[in-house]
Every structure is written in structure tokens, then in C-alpha cells.
Scaffold this motif. Sequence first.
Motif, PDB file in Angstrom:
ATOM      1  N   PRO A   1       0.845  -1.196   0.000  1.00 21.28           N
ATOM      2  CA  PRO A   1       0.000   0.000   0.000  1.00 21.28           C
ATOM      3  C   PRO A   1       0.883   1.250   0.000  1.00 21.28           C
ATOM      4  O   PRO A   1       1.912   1.296   0.678  1.00 21.28           O
TER       5      PRO A   1
ATOM      6  N   ALA B   1      -3.701   4.533  -0.689  1.00 22.07           N
ATOM      7  CA  ALA B   1      -4.167   3.152  -0.659  1.00 22.07           C
ATOM      8  C   ALA B   1      -5.352   3.053   0.284  1.00 22.07           C
ATOM      9  O   ALA B   1      -5.501   3.864   1.205  1.00 22.07           O
TER      10      ALA B   1
ATOM     11  N   ASP C   1      -7.130  -1.228  -2.839  1.00 27.69           N
ATOM     12  CA  ASP C   1      -6.524  -0.464  -3.927  1.00 27.69           C
ATOM     13  C   ASP C   1      -5.136  -0.050  -3.481  1.00 27.69           C
ATOM     14  O   ASP C   1      -4.978   0.586  -2.435  1.00 27.69           O
ATOM     15  N   ALA C   2      -4.139  -0.420  -4.251  1.00 25.25           N
ATOM     16  CA  ALA C   2      -2.748  -0.293  -3.805  1.00 25.25           C
ATOM     17  C   ALA C   2      -1.985   0.784  -4.552  1.00 25.25           C
ATOM     18  O   ALA C   2      -0.867   0.573  -5.009  1.00 25.25           O
TER      19      ALA C   2
ATOM     20  N   ASP D   1       0.202   4.217  -5.264  1.00 28.59           N
ATOM     21  CA  ASP D   1       1.292   4.912  -4.597  1.00 28.59           C
ATOM     22  C   ASP D   1       1.027   6.400  -4.768  1.00 28.59           C
ATOM     23  O   ASP D   1       0.166   6.803  -5.560  1.00 28.59           O
TER      24      ASP D   1
ATOM     25  N   ARG E   1      -7.762   7.129  -1.031  1.00 22.10           N
ATOM     26  CA  ARG E   1      -7.462   6.714   0.333  1.00 22.10           C
ATOM     27  C   ARG E   1      -8.681   6.214   1.082  1.00 22.10           C
ATOM     28  O   ARG E   1      -8.577   5.399   1.990  1.00 22.10           O
TER      29      ARG E   1
END
Length: 717
Positions: free
Chosen positions: A569, A574, A588-589, A591, A630
Motif C-alpha cells: 500500500p 491506498a 486499492d494499492a 502509490d 485513500r
Amino acid sequence: MHNNARNLATVLFAMLALNAAAGEGDSPPAIKGPDWFVKIKTDYTRPVKDPKDLPPLPVKARVPSAEYGYGTFKFTWNGEAIVCDEVNKEALFLCGHNGGMPFGTLGSWALSADGKTWRELKFASALLDPLREKAVAARKPAKDCEGLARGIFYAALDASKEAEAIKGEPAKRLAESVKLAEALNTELSSAKADGWEKDALAHAKPLLQKALAALQEAKTALAAGKIDAATLKLCFDGQWALDEAADCLASSPTPREGPAAAWDPASKTVVLFGGSHHDYMLNDTWIYDLAKKSWRQVWPKNAPTARMSATFDWNADRKTFVLTGGLTVLNKMVYQQGEMPAPAGEFTFDLSSGEWQGSGGVPSGTRIYRTIVTGYNPNVYDAAPRGDVKATEAWFAALPANVWTKVPVQPALAPERDWGTARYDADRDQIYRWTGGHCADPSTIVSTYHPAINRWSIPFVAEIIGGRKGMTFNGRPDCANHTYNHYAYDPVSKRLICPSTGGTGVYNPDTGDFEFSVDQPFNCHIYSTCSCGTPKGVILWGVYGQTWLFDYKEKAWKPFAVNGKLPSPGCDAATMCYDAKRDVVWMDAGDYEKPFGNICRLDLKTNKVETLTPANADAIGKAKAMNNIRESTYVASVDLVLFNNLINGKEVAYDPAKNRWVVLANVTAKQERQGSVSDTLNFDAKRGLVWNLNSYQAIYVLKLDPKTLELSETPNK
């Protein structure tokens, strides 16, 4: 805005000087004393550029999950008083704060002249210590009662159910507290003491009687099934009076940061004054006899007002101790600040009389609480109009479908909280906001919103630890840092599980406080973690794709093995949420400023992980607007995962049934600051509503109608 936290390790070194100790600049201030003492104090007060250069602590503190990288930060001793003991050739390290300890304190220690050998300074009184323990024991059920009663007060029960609930556990806890306090009062009345211990008893008695008067009156009200703001304040006043009485019965200085301490080589005496407990400041005075290695507390009639970090020295020419300056509790809310300069003027302390001389003083033992700020005072929220359940229900019923609507302003607003989520507790119908961050409130309070009556409450007096990290003296994790998605409500233990830089705190909403904290085994900085509540417990997802499950009964994080590989994450980019329909966790990862586009699916029946490639990933999932992804929540009423992100003013969602990204075409967010990291999202199944407790003291609510909701795969339409 943040840069990627993993690229900011070098920034930490500039910050470490703030955590090392009192010194600033490239060289420490002039230090009086023999050569061995000058060297020790220099080592512990000089700024450092690398954590490896920090002197060793006398005990092992937790390894922090630091925001700028694991292993690049160490918990240091902050605000300890270092004074010379020429009699025993030791440097005394008195009090101070260390965020890596479960209750924020290392205690007090002596370091030998060789700079290597530590000796813990333990002090005891056969008379006072048992009495102090009983005062602390009497306070605990009173404090628990206050939390339990406050929960019932805000629960929007009908009158008969409210009265029945109050007569139950809250009344039982308070009766226990009164019984213990009455027994202690009898014991204090018959106790025999000489010298300073006699004075300790004399000062504890009126505080204990003050506590009893408040608690006995509250007991009568609770036994009759009555609960109101006045009764809650009686519980509050009574349990704090017990805390002050316990301090009178201490055999050595209690935990505090920034006490003023100085030593007189001629009389071989150390004097210690005041300091900060973070929720209040002290103005108590202690005298330490170096030859006898013993403390005694004195109660001057006119002491300096409560403060920390004052300048305090022995003036050999005047043959007196001189105190000036320092910091006291800030008397208004200024985000990221908790202190202001103490009143100007000079005070001198006379050893022979045990008295201070100076103008503007107050009696010793006069604390200054953070309740001086209304937003940090639980009683202020309790005293506001409680709210009308039927009127609130009518307002909910009249909400238009598919429109974000601003909730009417509450009479007592919570402080602005930012850079962190909010968590809905369906068991108690409450939403918790526990976060700090820049441009927002950094205190430890768990701001609690009560949807049924549209009111805020707070459970305890706020603590502020000056921008540092870690655990407080009350065993609460700090909120000086952002909490992003670190914390989550656990439907198994019915607790709030709160990872932080200094450890994971476990918050009990019933009693309104943190029960305990535990070490964190995940080897990553705290900003790159997400967590969510599931029927198995709270699952935490960290860098390198690691996953952990919190075991409340074992008081520990346990490895949570998954079948497959998860990405890391990203910081501030994330999110994860639980989907009860499918018994899966969606992740949901992304950056920072690099949207992921894909969706990870963790099946809790098989623990299988897979990365899905949804339709419309390029147009929606990887759109620039998804840079700050987020917040997410599964909305059962429309079978969608809703995100905080907006594209062309339209809310983004993931459709799990069709594995596609969509926008809510006929839901346009026009409220202030929506679509940013300041949003929080929670689905309230009881009312079929999505809540957004925005950081700017605004609350928005959305009722989605599956019959009229329009989904679009094209964000421009």
C-alpha cells in the motif's frame, strides 16, 4: 501535500534534533559541573544527525513504526531533567517522556561517572505507597462509570430504557468507587505520620473528601436512573479529585515531561518543580537529599503557576534557587500547538523554609488542565443540548436521494481532524475520528459522533505531546501524526484497534479510554499501512504485501497468511474495505500520485488473493483524480465500493458484480473540499446512508437510491 514517505528518509535526520533532547544548534549550552558530568550531559543534550549516535537508554523501548522509514528513527528521552549528584558521582535523569514505553515513561535513573552504568532510582514509603495505590484503585471504577454513563447519555434511548441502563453497570461501578474511597478516607483519618508524610496526608484528605462529595451525589442520581450533564460532571470532578489526592500520596515525583530541576553543591540538595503530564501541567515542588537518597514533597503557600521547561538554577551568589520562564497550557485552540509562554517574572526557592518567593503565584498542587480549551473539555460537549431523536429521524427521512447533503451544525463542534479516516461502530451507532496531522488537531482524543442525535462528544481530557510520537503517560497512542487508514473498528472485540508510531492502542468505547497497547511486528513505517474490520477481526495490510490479524484475547498481532501476493500500500494512496455480501476485502494499492488502476480481492473464505483488472481502468482507475485515493466503503444498498475521489465532480466507484470502474453520473459532489484526503467514508446500514466526516468540521451524508442511481463508464458524461 506529502511526497512518497519512503523517499523522505533523509528528511528525518533534520528532525531528529527535535527528538534528541533540549539542545539546539551545533553545540550544547554551557553546563556547570565537574568534567564527568559536563560530558554526560553534553552527550544527552547535543543534537544528532544519525540515530546511531544517540546514547543508549537504560531500558529497551519499542522500535517505532516511523513515518520516514523503519529503523531510521529511535524513541529518545524527551524533557528529562539531568542534574549532578556529586555525592554519589552520578548524573540523575529525572522524569521525562519516551514514546516507546507503554506508558510514556522510563522512570528516573542515575548514570555513573563512567557514562555506562545505569541505576534505577526507586523510592518507597511504607505509609504513603499503599494509600496511593488505594486512591488509584478508587479512581478506576469512577472513571469507568463516567465513560459508561456518557455512552448511555448519548445513545438516544427512550427514558425508561435509559434509566434502566444507568441503574446497571454505571451505578455498580460508581458504588464500588465510593466504597473504596470511603474506606480510604477512614484509613487516612487514622493514619499516623511525621514530617513531610504528615503534610502529604493533610493535603490528600480535602481532595479525597471533595471526590467523595461529588461521587456520592452522582451515586444517588445514578441509583435513581438519572443521567444528565450535571451528573456526568460530578463523576468527572470526583475521579479527577481522586487523581490529585493520589499525587499528594506519591513517594517521589510522578511522570512528567520538562520538569525544572537544579542542585546546590553546598547543601547537597536537588529541587524539582512542575512539568507537563500532557493533559495538565503541574506546579508541585520536590526536594531530593543526595546523601540520604530520599525525596520529600513540600507544599508552599505561594508557588509558581504550573509550567514546563522553565529555566531553573542555583544562584551561588544569592544562595537561592531561581526560576524563570517556561511554557504553560495554551488557553485557546491553535492547531499543532499546545503550549504558550508561562507568565513572566522571577521566583526564588528557600530550602530552609520550603517556600517560594515571587509575585503571581498560586498554592502548590494547582494544576492547569487542557480543559481550559473548550474543545478539549468533555463537560462542554455534555452540557450542549442533547438533541432530539425524532427531529433527527425526520431529517433523515426527508433527505433527497443521490445528493450529498450537509448535516446541520452541531452545538459543540469537534476540533478539526485531518489526514485520517473515521470508523463507524454499528454496535453502538457511533463514528470515531482519531487523527492528527498538520493543519489539524494533534491531540489524543477520540472525537465521537452520534448520528441519532447529531452530536459530538469526547471521552477524556485531551493530551498533546508537542509534536513528538509515541505513547502518553496515560497509555494512549499519539495523534501528532496522520493516521490515514491505520485504525479500524473490530466487530469481534467491539474495540477500536489503533496502530500508531509507538504501538497499537486498543480503545474501549464503553469506558471511553484505551485499555492497553501492544508492540507492532510489522516492519514498515506506519504511513504505509491500511486496516479494516472483518468478521475475523481487524486485518492490517502493510508494505511488501504483508498481512496481520489482531487477536484481542491474546493482545497481539498474529500473521495472517494469504494465498497469493499483495502489492504494497502506498503512503496516502491506498485503501481497503470489507464487503459483507461476498465476504471479501477490496484493496486499492496506489502509490502517491501513481494510481494503481487495478483492484485486489482477498477472499476471507479461502484467504486467496487475486489482482483484478477492471474495465475502464485507464479512463477512471488510473485517472489523475485517483492520485490521492485513500477512502473507500462498501455500500450494500447499491452493491458498490465507493471512493473519496471525484472525476469532473462525480463520485468514483467500483462495481464488483461487473468488475468495472464507474462514476455516479447523477451524484455530483458540490460540497466544500469534497474529493480530497480530508474526506472519510462510512456506510451506515441502519439508515442506508454514506457518512463523510470531513476534516473541516463539516459532516455530509448521502442516500443512494438503486432505482434512480445512474452509473457511467465514461467520466465525462
